[in-house]
Design an enzyme around this catalytic site. Structure first.
Site, PDB file in Angstrom:
ATOM      1  N   GLY A   5     -17.898  87.069  24.099  1.00 55.07           N
ATOM      2  CA  GLY A   5     -19.086  86.631  23.748  1.00 55.07           C
ATOM      3  C   GLY A   5     -19.984  88.035  23.515  1.00 55.07           C
ATOM      4  O   GLY A   5     -19.741  88.974  23.610  1.00 55.07           O
ATOM      5  N   ASP A  42     -10.774  84.228  25.902  1.00 54.01           N
ATOM      6  CA  ASP A  42     -12.022  83.664  25.358  1.00 54.01           C
ATOM      7  C   ASP A  42     -11.620  82.635  24.143  1.00 54.01           C
ATOM      8  O   ASP A  42     -10.506  83.040  23.337  1.00 54.01           O
ATOM      9  CB  ASP A  42     -12.802  84.680  24.403  1.00 54.01           C
ATOM     10  CG  ASP A  42     -13.956  84.352  24.096  1.00 54.01           C
ATOM     11  OD1 ASP A  42     -15.180  85.116  24.440  1.00 54.01           O
ATOM     12  OD2 ASP A  42     -14.230  83.492  23.327  1.00 54.01           O
ATOM     13  N   THR A  44     -17.243  72.575  29.894  1.00 55.31           N
ATOM     14  CA  THR A  44     -16.653  73.883  30.051  1.00 55.31           C
ATOM     15  C   THR A  44     -17.243  74.721  31.203  1.00 55.31           C
ATOM     16  O   THR A  44     -16.665  75.245  31.829  1.00 55.31           O
ATOM     17  CB  THR A  44     -17.352  74.694  28.754  1.00 55.31           C
ATOM     18  OG1 THR A  44     -16.758  74.055  27.526  1.00 55.31           O
ATOM     19  CG2 THR A  44     -17.000  76.128  28.700  1.00 55.31           C
ATOM     20  N   TYR A  67     -27.136  71.622  31.342  1.00 50.04           N
ATOM     21  CA  TYR A  67     -26.784  72.972  31.557  1.00 50.04           C
ATOM     22  C   TYR A  67     -27.337  73.549  32.966  1.00 50.04           C
ATOM     23  O   TYR A  67     -26.395  73.971  33.716  1.00 50.04           O
ATOM     24  CB  TYR A  67     -27.627  73.881  30.341  1.00 50.04           C
ATOM     25  CG  TYR A  67     -27.456  75.325  30.202  1.00 50.04           C
ATOM     26  CD1 TYR A  67     -25.947  75.587  30.173  1.00 50.04           C
ATOM     27  CD2 TYR A  67     -28.265  75.951  30.651  1.00 50.04           C
ATOM     28  CE1 TYR A  67     -25.680  77.038  30.304  1.00 50.04           C
ATOM     29  CE2 TYR A  67     -27.920  77.625  30.593  1.00 50.04           C
ATOM     30  CZ  TYR A  67     -26.693  77.945  30.515  1.00 50.04           C
ATOM     31  OH  TYR A  67     -26.312  79.361  30.375  1.00 50.04           O
TER      32      TYR A  67
END
Ligand code: UDP
Length: 325
Positions: A10, A32, A96, A150
């Protein structure tokens, strides 16, 4: 030193990999999924003798286990990021963030490896205090407003990391990133600086959401990775939470004007209501400023870069990469 970086392809993880590899004694392994991470971010590293990229989700524990067992430090950066993506893919965001962190922490506990957990200033939610200290309250909106998933998922990550530290003695360091920006960050997930810079370079209107009077403090990724590394190597940081950011506050309207000045673009500002930009009932924070005294007291750390340095670097990056426009 063997380091495992989850989410290492990322934007932040690729810069961190480069920094750590400057030490010839350090080996870096990246896991990743390449969902928001990109191969192009790490392409230049792939031939490096001390670098290894494994393409898999961090939730694949059979793959993750030997990697954790074999390393000394884990930087856990794998996460769903970007307000736009969070609103469009809330299931993936929650899963995730929570399942990935759970997988990393339980394996790190099994093999007793030190872990840095990447958290976020979103955990302060809509608390209106200025500036935010690490002990301040998290104030979240209703569960019907998906933005808060989030913040909540990252708050659970923090609770879990602190629980592992307290109950199992796992060495963890929690870092709350404040609007980290720099080359390689894409505008695809809604982040304001790459978005506005791309628009300015294409002579398109710059999309300012709401009235543009909301403010943020932007942190250069170069400062952020330097601080992450120092925290990871500081024994007194274990079991602690740190704000990591700049205190240079700017409104989004002023930011857009500065981008026009620095690019020489003739674009205009286009004000877009939040419900059009995101979804109906969307809630934004008016101000988000970190109190950075804790990390400064421990490490003597303060960011070197100012907003103009960040903007110049991002503008140069997009000019070098017209294919990303
Ligand atoms: N924003 C904007 N125009 C854009 C993208 C974002 O005005 O094209 C605003 C957004 O509503 C927020 C601020 O810029 O108030 C920072 O957004 P970003 O998604 O970069 O980070 P956030 O602070 O929301 O996590």
């Amino acid at each position: 030193m063997k380091v495992l970086i989850t989410g290492g392809a990322g934007f932040i993880g690729s810069h961190l990999s480069e920094l750590l590899l400057k030490d010839e004694e350090t080996q870096v392994t990246v896991i990743d999924s390449l969902s928001t991470g990109k191969y192009r971010n790490v392409q230049a590293l792939t031939g490096h003798p001390n670098y290894r990229l494994i393409v898999a989700p961090v939730t694949d524990t059979s793959l993750l286990e030997p990697l954790v067992a074999d390393c000394d430090h884990v930087y856990h950066l794998a996460a769903a990021v970007g307000v736009r993506r969070i609103i469009e893919q809330p299931v993936d965001t929650i899963e995730t963030n929570i399942l990935g962190t759970e997988a990393v922490l339980s394996l790190a506990a099994k093999y007793h490896k030190k872990v840095l957990i990447a958290s976020t200033s979103e955990v302060y939610g809509k608390n209106t205090k200025v500036p935010f200290k690490e002990e301040d309250d998290s104030v979240f909106g209703a569960t019907t407003k998906s933005r808060w998933s989030y913040a909540c998922s990252k708050a659970i990550d923090e609770f879990l990391a602190l629980a592992y530290n307290k109950e199992k003695g796992l060495p963890v360091v929690i870092v709350r990133f404040f609007n980290t920006v720099g080359p390689r960050q894409t505008g695809r997930y809604g982040m304001v600086i790459p978005n506005l810079v791309r628009q300015a370079l294409k002579e398109q209107p710059l999309t300012v959401y709401g009235d543009g009077r909301q403010s943020r403090c932007f942190t250069h990724v170069r400062d952020s990775i330097r601080c992450q590394k120092a925290l990871m190597n500081e024994p007194r940081a274990v079991g602690e939470v740190f704000n990591l950011g700049s205190q240079e506050e700017v409104t989004i309207e002023r930011l857009a004007q500065r981008i026009l000045e620095l690019t020489g673009s003739k674009s205009e500002l286009q004000y877009i209501p939040y419900e059009e930009a995101y979804e109906s009932g969307f809630e934004d924070m008016r101000r988000r400023v970190p109190d950075t005294s804790k990390v400064r007291a421990l490490l003597g750390f303060a960011p070197d870069s100012h907003l103009d340095d960040i903007l110049k670097d991002v503008i140069a990056y997009f000019r070098e990469h017209p294919e990303l426009h």
